[in-house]
Design an enzyme around this catalytic site. Structure first.
Site, PDB file in Angstrom:
ATOM      1  N   SER A  18       1.023  -1.471  -0.172  1.00 55.82           N
ATOM      2  CA  SER A  18       0.006  -0.249  -0.324  1.00 55.82           C
ATOM      3  C   SER A  18       0.757   1.334  -0.214  1.00 55.82           C
ATOM      4  O   SER A  18       1.979   1.162  -0.937  1.00 55.82           O
ATOM      5  CB  SER A  18      -0.917   0.053   0.784  1.00 55.82           C
ATOM      6  OG  SER A  18      -2.008   1.384   1.513  1.00 55.82           O
ATOM      7  N   HIS A  45      -2.997  -0.525  -3.209  1.00 47.74           N
ATOM      8  CA  HIS A  45      -4.431  -0.083  -2.834  1.00 47.74           C
ATOM      9  C   HIS A  45      -4.260   0.868  -4.407  1.00 47.74           C
ATOM     10  O   HIS A  45      -3.110   1.512  -4.365  1.00 47.74           O
ATOM     11  CB  HIS A  45      -4.380   0.357  -1.630  1.00 47.74           C
ATOM     12  CG  HIS A  45      -4.561  -0.830  -0.822  1.00 47.74           C
ATOM     13  ND1 HIS A  45      -4.232  -0.570   0.339  1.00 47.74           N
ATOM     14  CD2 HIS A  45      -4.874  -2.223  -1.052  1.00 47.74           C
ATOM     15  CE1 HIS A  45      -4.354  -1.338   1.506  1.00 47.74           C
ATOM     16  NE2 HIS A  45      -4.685  -2.732   0.464  1.00 47.74           N
ATOM     17  N   ASP A 137      -4.474  -3.964   6.394  1.00 45.24           N
ATOM     18  CA  ASP A 137      -4.599  -5.030   5.525  1.00 45.24           C
ATOM     19  C   ASP A 137      -4.022  -6.145   5.205  1.00 45.24           C
ATOM     20  O   ASP A 137      -2.413  -6.231   5.062  1.00 45.24           O
ATOM     21  CB  ASP A 137      -5.221  -3.759   3.980  1.00 45.24           C
ATOM     22  CG  ASP A 137      -5.091  -5.140   2.603  1.00 45.24           C
ATOM     23  OD1 ASP A 137      -6.453  -6.170   3.012  1.00 45.24           O
ATOM     24  OD2 ASP A 137      -5.588  -4.922   1.631  1.00 45.24           O
TER      25      ASP A 137
END
Length: 347
Positions: A18, A45, A137
């Site tokens: 990310s 992401h 995540d």
């Protein structure tokens, strides 16, 4: 390990990143050999409304071919497939699959969806790698990979530009290896050379089956009467439905009836943003109340209604004071409950 009919080697590397992850991905993929005996799947992401140039950026530095993921593409060793915007990247029946299923942790694509589907499909043949990123995540996905006999690797959080994702994947997800990026190629080479016995891997759990099916928008999974977990008392930030708490591998996380999933860190972040929005709305309401009270007080004073004018002036002052407290809280940007008493004290 004694060879057997069920002995195989790891051949699937799934990577999640990310914030700060592009440079980490460049360094990782740029150092992998062209004859890597595994397929590499990458989720970073992405904004849902824009075309991603990440495959081209990574292809410039990698000896392996790097391509935007294509639904139905085979898992060919020596190939890198990169998630595309607004689609979950998954592994289904030995192929790449793309889905517009429910967001997880506010993301589509989401790292957890890729890791979970890979674990379900390939079990001990999977290596999960978590690179730089904020929040957590990838942690639930790492739990799934390890539950099926796969192995977890994280970038050293002290080296990562954002250490939160790899730190959570190590401390809560249980990833076995913490490594600097320059040592990652050697580690992957060693892990891919190891033999694993697929017959010893635990089968996919009912929870893993259901959550993977929900990510694919499977009609039976979406319409099932039962939902994994127990009522949490919290609401889903995406659809405002009830969230169910799921306890898996020591990690508590949340999923709503239609499939939106939240890790603890992601849910707390969304609640913080919702609270900020509510505070801005409250501030607008207070300022409008103060402006109305001031206007009505002036009109009452002009007409000689002094008692009424005093009542409106008091309402104006109360609204203005309350607005000052909200401005102080919004200026601090701290919505964990600690700044409000300080703001009130300063008011």
């Amino acid at each position: 390990m004694t060879p057997s009919n069920s002995t195989t080697r790891r051949d699937l590397v799934v990577v999640g990143a990310s914030a700060g992850g592009v440079e980490a991905l460049r360094q990782m993929l740029g150092s992998l050999p062209p004859d890597l005996p595994a397929t590499v799947l990458v989720v970073s992401h992405l904004p849902t409304s824009a075309h991603s140039h990440l495959p081209q950026i990574l292809d410039r530095v990698a000896a392996l071919p790097v391509r935007a993921a294509v639904d139905g593409a085979p898992l060919t060793p020596g190939t890198v497939w990169v998630a595309v915007p607004d689609r979950h990247l998954m592994v289904v029946d030995g192929h790449v699959a793309l889905s517009r299923g429910p967001r997880e942790n506010g993301h589509r694509p989401a790292v957890d969806v890729l890791f979970r589907s890979a674990a379900r499909a390939a079990g001990p043949r999977v290596i999960g790698v978590v690179l730089s990123g904020a929040l957590d995540d990838g942690t639930a996905g790492m739990v799934a990979i390890r539950a099926r006999g796969g192995v977890g690797v994280v970038q050293d959080p002290e080296e990562a530009m954002y250490g939160s994702m790899p730190r959570h994947a190590r401390e809560i997800g249980g990833a076995e290896h913490v490594v600097a990026l320059d040592a990652l190629p050697k580690l992957l080479d060693d892990l891919l050379a190891e033999e694993v016995d697929a017959s010893e891997a635990p089968p996919p759990s009912e929870l893993m089956d259901m959550e993977t099916a929900m990510a694919r928008l499977d009609i039976d999974a979406m319409n099932a009467d039962d939902r994994p977990g127990s009522p949490s008392g919290f609401g889903c930030p995406s659809c405002h439905g009830a969230l169910f708490a799921i306890d898996e591998g020591g990690l508590e996380r949340f999923r709503c009836r239609v499939g939106h999933a939240w890790s603890p860190e992601a849910l707390a972040e969304e609640q913080s943003q919702a609270l900020e929005g509510a505070l801005w709305m409250a501030l607008r309401g207070l300022e409008e109340r103060a402006a109305l009270a001031l206007r009505m007080g002036e009109r009452a004073e002009d007409r000689g209604h002094l008692h009424t004018a005093a009542t409106f002036r008091r309402r104006h002052d109360e609204a203005q004071n309350a607005a000052m407290l909200l401005r102080a809280l919004l200026e601090r940007g701290d919505f964990d409950g600690e700044a409000l008493p300080d703001a009130i004290g300063e008011g």
